[in-house]
Design a protein around this motif. Structure first.
Motif, PDB file in Angstrom:
ATOM      1  N   LEU A 172      19.122 -12.921  -0.090  1.00 55.91           N
ATOM      2  CA  LEU A 172      19.677 -11.642   0.359  1.00 55.91           C
ATOM      3  C   LEU A 172      20.941 -11.231  -0.385  1.00 55.91           C
ATOM      4  CD1 LEU A 172      19.161 -12.055   4.206  1.00 55.91           C
ATOM      5  CD2 LEU A 172      17.913 -10.514   2.678  1.00 55.91           C
ATOM      6  N   GLN A 173      21.532 -12.147  -1.140  1.00 57.74           N
ATOM      7  CA  GLN A 173      22.748 -11.796  -1.876  1.00 57.74           C
ATOM      8  C   GLN A 173      22.401 -10.815  -2.997  1.00 57.74           C
ATOM      9  OE1 GLN A 173      24.835 -14.771  -4.246  1.00 57.74           O
ATOM     10  NE2 GLN A 173      26.800 -13.947  -3.563  1.00 57.74           N
ATOM     11  N   LYS A 174      23.219  -9.780  -3.133  1.00 58.73           N
ATOM     12  CA  LYS A 174      23.034  -8.786  -4.192  1.00 58.73           C
ATOM     13  C   LYS A 174      23.540  -9.342  -5.513  1.00 58.73           C
ATOM     14  CE  LYS A 174      21.388  -5.881  -1.319  1.00 58.73           C
ATOM     15  NZ  LYS A 174      19.957  -5.814  -1.229  1.00 58.73           N
ATOM     16  N   ALA A 175      23.120  -8.745  -6.600  1.00 59.05           N
ATOM     17  CA  ALA A 175      23.520  -9.192  -7.931  1.00 59.05           C
ATOM     18  C   ALA A 175      25.033  -9.126  -8.115  1.00 59.05           C
ATOM     19  CB  ALA A 175      22.823  -8.352  -8.997  1.00 59.05           C
ATOM     20  N   THR A 176      25.677  -8.226  -7.414  1.00 55.45           N
ATOM     21  CA  THR A 176      27.137  -8.091  -7.518  1.00 55.45           C
ATOM     22  C   THR A 176      27.875  -9.242  -6.850  1.00 55.45           C
ATOM     23  OG1 THR A 176      27.200  -6.774  -5.500  1.00 55.45           O
ATOM     24  CG2 THR A 176      27.048  -5.574  -7.601  1.00 55.45           C
ATOM     25  N   GLY A 177      27.197  -9.930  -5.922  1.00 63.40           N
ATOM     26  CA  GLY A 177      27.824 -11.035  -5.199  1.00 63.40           C
ATOM     27  C   GLY A 177      28.008 -10.766  -3.723  1.00 63.40           C
ATOM     28  N   CYS A 178      27.765  -9.540  -3.291  1.00 63.86           N
ATOM     29  CA  CYS A 178      27.960  -9.209  -1.880  1.00 63.86           C
ATOM     30  C   CYS A 178      26.645  -9.324  -1.104  1.00 63.86           C
ATOM     31  CB  CYS A 178      28.522  -7.800  -1.745  1.00 63.86           C
ATOM     32  SG  CYS A 178      27.338  -6.471  -2.105  1.00 63.86           S
ATOM     33  N   TRP A 179      26.766  -9.191   0.200  1.00 68.73           N
ATOM     34  CA  TRP A 179      25.603  -9.101   1.077  1.00 68.73           C
ATOM     35  C   TRP A 179      25.673  -7.781   1.822  1.00 68.73           C
ATOM     36  CZ3 TRP A 179      27.575 -13.995   0.162  1.00 68.73           C
ATOM     37  CH2 TRP A 179      26.651 -14.996  -0.137  1.00 68.73           C
ATOM     38  N   MET A 180      24.519  -7.207   2.100  1.00 69.08           N
ATOM     39  CA  MET A 180      24.405  -5.981   2.894  1.00 69.08           C
ATOM     40  C   MET A 180      23.840  -6.380   4.258  1.00 69.08           C
ATOM     41  SD  MET A 180      25.336  -3.689   0.662  1.00 69.08           S
ATOM     42  CE  MET A 180      24.808  -2.120   1.312  1.00 69.08           C
ATOM     43  N   LEU A 181      24.276  -5.681   5.284  1.00 74.45           N
ATOM     44  CA  LEU A 181      23.799  -5.997   6.625  1.00 74.45           C
ATOM     45  C   LEU A 181      22.406  -5.428   6.852  1.00 74.45           C
ATOM     46  CD1 LEU A 181      24.251  -7.206   9.406  1.00 74.45           C
ATOM     47  CD2 LEU A 181      25.366  -5.067  10.069  1.00 74.45           C
ATOM     48  N   ASP A 182      21.507  -6.284   7.245  1.00 74.39           N
ATOM     49  CA  ASP A 182      20.187  -5.888   7.716  1.00 74.39           C
ATOM     50  C   ASP A 182      19.734  -6.907   8.752  1.00 74.39           C
ATOM     51  OD1 ASP A 182      19.317  -8.109   6.271  1.00 74.39           O
ATOM     52  OD2 ASP A 182      18.293  -6.955   4.730  1.00 74.39           O
ATOM     53  N   GLU A 183      18.561  -6.705   9.318  1.00 75.13           N
ATOM     54  CA  GLU A 183      18.065  -7.596  10.362  1.00 75.13           C
ATOM     55  C   GLU A 183      17.900  -9.032   9.864  1.00 75.13           C
ATOM     56  OE1 GLU A 183      16.753  -4.541   9.823  1.00 75.13           O
ATOM     57  OE2 GLU A 183      17.315  -3.547  11.694  1.00 75.13           O
ATOM     58  N   ASP A 184      17.482  -9.179   8.602  1.00 75.23           N
ATOM     59  CA  ASP A 184      17.269 -10.519   8.056  1.00 75.23           C
ATOM     60  C   ASP A 184      18.577 -11.301   7.950  1.00 75.23           C
ATOM     61  OD1 ASP A 184      14.516 -10.132   7.802  1.00 75.23           O
ATOM     62  OD2 ASP A 184      14.702  -9.342   5.770  1.00 75.23           O
ATOM     63  N   LEU A 185      19.625 -10.640   7.454  1.00 75.81           N
ATOM     64  CA  LEU A 185      20.917 -11.317   7.358  1.00 75.81           C
ATOM     65  C   LEU A 185      21.441 -11.659   8.751  1.00 75.81           C
ATOM     66  CD1 LEU A 185      23.289 -12.357   5.658  1.00 75.81           C
ATOM     67  CD2 LEU A 185      24.319 -10.113   5.918  1.00 75.81           C
ATOM     68  N   ALA A 186      21.325 -10.721   9.683  1.00 76.32           N
ATOM     69  CA  ALA A 186      21.775 -10.982  11.049  1.00 76.32           C
ATOM     70  C   ALA A 186      21.021 -12.178  11.641  1.00 76.32           C
ATOM     71  CB  ALA A 186      21.579  -9.736  11.914  1.00 76.32           C
ATOM     72  N   ALA A 187      19.731 -12.277  11.369  1.00 77.57           N
ATOM     73  CA  ALA A 187      18.933 -13.396  11.880  1.00 77.57           C
ATOM     74  C   ALA A 187      19.413 -14.726  11.300  1.00 77.57           C
ATOM     75  CB  ALA A 187      17.461 -13.174  11.559  1.00 77.57           C
ATOM     76  N   VAL A 188      19.760 -14.754  10.016  1.00 80.55           N
ATOM     77  CA  VAL A 188      20.289 -15.971   9.411  1.00 80.55           C
ATOM     78  C   VAL A 188      21.564 -16.392  10.136  1.00 80.55           C
ATOM     79  CG1 VAL A 188      21.383 -16.932   7.335  1.00 80.55           C
ATOM     80  CG2 VAL A 188      19.278 -15.623   7.126  1.00 80.55           C
ATOM     81  N   LEU A 189      22.385 -15.408  10.476  1.00 80.30           N
ATOM     82  CA  LEU A 189      23.643 -15.687  11.170  1.00 80.30           C
ATOM     83  C   LEU A 189      23.435 -16.036  12.642  1.00 80.30           C
ATOM     84  CD1 LEU A 189      25.761 -12.741   9.692  1.00 80.30           C
ATOM     85  CD2 LEU A 189      25.695 -15.129   8.899  1.00 80.30           C
ATOM     86  N   GLY A 190      22.209 -15.869  13.117  1.00 81.28           N
ATOM     87  CA  GLY A 190      21.905 -16.169  14.514  1.00 81.28           C
ATOM     88  C   GLY A 190      22.327 -15.058  15.459  1.00 81.28           C
ATOM     89  N   LYS A 191      22.411 -13.836  14.935  1.00 82.10           N
ATOM     90  CA  LYS A 191      22.848 -12.676  15.709  1.00 82.10           C
ATOM     91  C   LYS A 191      21.889 -11.518  15.480  1.00 82.10           C
ATOM     92  CE  LYS A 191      26.572 -14.868  16.866  1.00 82.10           C
ATOM     93  NZ  LYS A 191      26.677 -15.402  18.194  1.00 82.10           N
ATOM     94  N   THR A 192      22.051 -10.472  16.283  1.00 80.01           N
ATOM     95  CA  THR A 192      21.320  -9.244  16.021  1.00 80.01           C
ATOM     96  C   THR A 192      22.179  -8.365  15.121  1.00 80.01           C
ATOM     97  OG1 THR A 192      22.267  -8.056  17.902  1.00 80.01           O
ATOM     98  CG2 THR A 192      20.226  -9.315  18.310  1.00 80.01           C
TER      99      THR A 192
END
Length: 145
Positions: free
Chosen positions: A47-67
Motif C-alpha cells: 500500500l505504500q506509494k512510490a513517494t514513500g507515503c501511505w493514503m488512507l483506505d479501507e485496506d490500510l485501516a484494516a492493517v492497522l486493526g481499525k475502520t
C-alpha cells in the motif's frame, strides 16, 4: 537415444512433461492477492506509494486493526491525510513488527524522508494521537522524523 517430437504428436499422445496444469496470469494474481491479505506486513508494504507515503483506505485501516472512520476521526486537526496515515503506518511497524525490522527498515526510512520533506507541523501531536489510536508508545525520534 530416443528423441521426442511432441510437436507432431496428437494432443492425447503428448508426453507427461506437457501434462502439467498451466497457471494463468489471473491465477497468479489471485494467489498473490490472497497471500497479501493474510500477511498484514505485506499488505502494508503493497500500500505504500512510490513517494514513500501511505493514503488512507479501507485496506490500510484494516492493517492497522481499525475502520477507515476510526482513523479519520482520530486525525488531529489541520493535518494532511497522507501525513497522518504515514505516521500511523510507521507507528504500526515500530510497535507490531519489530521482529521483522530488517524487512521493512528501508521502507520506513523512505517514509520518514517523505515526512521530513513535508515540513508538516503538528507531527508530535500526530505521533501522540497515533499512539493512542494504536495503543502504542513509540517516540517520534524512533520513527526517524
Amino acid at each position: 537415444m530416443k528423441k521426442r517430437f511432441s510437436v507432431f504428436m496428437k494432443p492425447h499422445e503428448k508426453s507427461s512433461e506437457t501434462d502439467a496444469p498451466k497457471r494463468s496470469v489471473s491465477d497468479s494474481k489471485r494467489v498473490e492477492k490472497k497471500n497479501t491479505r493474510k500477511d498484514p506486513l505485506l499488505q502494508l508494504v503493497s500500500l505504500q506509494k512510490a513517494t514513500g507515503c501511505w493514503m488512507l483506505d479501507e485496506d490500510l485501516a484494516a492493517v492497522l486493526g481499525k475502520t477507515k472512520e476510526e482513523v479519520e476521526k482520530a486525525k488531529p486537526g489541520e493535518v494532511k491525510q497522507e501525513v497522518w496515515t504515514t505516521i500511523l503506518a510507521l507507528i504500526w511497524l515500530h510497535s507490531f513488527k519489530t521482529d521483522k525490522k530488517a524487512e521493512w527498515e528501508l521502507l520506513s526510512m523512505k517514509a520518514a524522508s517523505w515526512l521530513n520533506d513535508q515540513n508538516a507541523s503538528r507531527v508530535p501531536e500526530c505521533v501522540a494521537a497515533g499512539n493512542t489510536l494504536l495503543d502504542s508508545s513509540v517516540r517520534k525520534e524512533d520513527l526517524g522524523i
